[in-house]
Design an enzyme around this catalytic site. Structure first.
Site, PDB file in Angstrom:
ATOM      1  CB  SER A 253      -0.898   0.027   1.247  1.00  0.00           C
ATOM      2  OG  SER A 253      -1.643  -1.159   1.385  1.00  0.00           O
ATOM      3  CB  SER A 291      -2.429  -1.352  -3.534  1.00  0.00           C
ATOM      4  OG  SER A 291      -1.543  -0.385  -3.036  1.00  0.00           O
ATOM      5  CG  ASP A 293      -3.001   2.636  -3.454  1.00  0.00           C
ATOM      6  OD1 ASP A 293      -2.034   2.146  -2.858  1.00  0.00           O
ATOM      7  OD2 ASP A 293      -3.434   2.191  -4.527  1.00  0.00           O
TER       8      ASP A 293
END
Length: 374
Positions: A253, A291, A293
């Site tokens: 991430s 991920s 983000d």
């Protein structure tokens, strides 16, 4: 504090004008601290500790007075939400955040969140902000994370509340550590070693500062100054999988914290933080399925109105028509902060004997020169 080599030291070209320290701490009053945990077990390689916590204090660590008056306008945004950032529901509702932001590993968010509340309670205040029986928005601090389980014994729950207090105590302005420190200790970026990085940009009298905990991306997507460096190095210095380790894809991430002293209101800060992914994209981030983000922006301006509960308050606001340069500053500082994290990071071996290599500085310069970037 002596600093490590940074991306500019290698000749990597960047646009925009950085602040004095090229750091989030160029925004006046902002302090950053780390507590890094690196421990080895002599009997069990599965107990390797490669983790920590990083804290951003928008009003510094010596708050004093009424803590409600230390809150800030903020806004957040998620490109891909496979992650956690506490306190965002109230941030959306109120536009306000408490004067402490912490970043750690995925399995330590709850511990650090509780410790953040405890720290607020312990602050000596002329007006008790978290007294018994009285609710306060300071009970909802921002704590966020990325996953460091390839190098760290993440299931060992090694980060404790005391480590947040130690990170706070170490917090300072000026030059801050980057790379394998704090929450970024065990992080990986484009299959090279990643971690904590920071950068800043000046726009007239205003400053935009960015801090990243970078832990995302696959190798062939890595791009530096428009050069497909990841494709060029697609088979070089890939992570080493030790005995008993399982192969992983992009499961990391990136957390990005944006600070500014420009007088922006919450809806404008949300607009500002939505430009972060453009900077990540310049380095090759694509917001993969696994991920997390997640990005946060805050403004240190308008402190004079914080804590007011009655009457009408007057706020300062930069017109939307003047925000384009701030948008550009966020993009530029995000790109550079990620590369600063990678350049500062060092090769690390961790759990199971897994190893992640630092990006080789001389190789970067060799490729930049080949493409006429040096």
């Amino acid at each position: 504090m002596s600093r490590r080599v940074r991306a500019r030291d290698l000749g990597i070209p960047f646009k925009g004008t950085p602040g004095n320290f090229n750091s989030i701490t160029d925004v006046q009053g902002v302090e950053v601290g780390h507590r890094t945990l690196i421990e080895n077990s002599s009997t069990n390689q599965r107990k390797s500790v490669r983790t920590g916590v990083t804290v951003i204090l928008p009003r510094g660590k010596n708050l004093g007075g009424n803590l409600e008056e230390k809150k800030l306008f903020g806004g957040w945004y998620s490109l891909n939400g496979n992650g956690e950032m506490t306190g965002t529901t109230w941030l959306d509702e109120s536009g306000l955040l408490a004067p402490l932001i912490a970043i750690t590993n995925t399995h330590s968010v709850g511990t650090i969140r509780d410790a953040a509340i405890q720290w607020f309670i312990q602050q000596k205040s002329t007006e008790a902000a978290l007294s018994d029986g009285v609710y306060s928005s300071l009970s909802l601090p921002i704590v966020t994370e990325t996953w460091d389980g390839f190098l760290n014994d993440i299931n060992g729950f090694h980060v404790k509340g005391e480590h947040l207090f130690e990170a706070i105590q170490s917090a300072s302005t000026g030059i801050i550590e980057e790379g394998n420190v704090g929450g970024g200790t065990g992080m990986i970026t484009h299959q090279f070693k990643g971690g904590i990085g920071t950068s800043s940009r000046k726009y007239d009298q205003y400053t935009v500062g960015v801090l990243v905990q970078s832990n995302y991306g696959i190798r062939n997507q890595l791009t530096i100054s428009g050069i497909p460096l990841g494709e060029i190095m697609s088979n070089e210095l890939l992570p080493f999988y030790g005995q008993g380790s399982k192969t992983i894809g992009e499961v990391g991430s990136i957390i990005v914290i944006v600070a500014t002293d420009a007088p922006l209101l919450p809806h404008q800060l949300k607009r500002l933080v939505r430009r972060v992914p453009i900077g990540i994209g310049l380095v090759g981030g694509r917001g993969g399925n696994s991920s997390g983000d997640i990005f946060l922006a805050f403004s240190t301006a308008n402190q004079q109105i914080m804590g007011k509960e009655t009457g009408v308050v007057q706020v300062d606001m930069l017109p939307n028509e003047q925000m384009d340069r701030l948008f550009e500053s966020v993009v530029q500082a995000t790109e550079e902060a990620i590369l600063n994290a990678m350049v500062a990071a060092e090769t690390m071996e961790g759990i199971y004997g897994n190893k992640v290599y630092a990006i080789p500085h001389e190789k970067i310069k060799e490729i930049l020169k080949k493409y006429n970037k040096l």
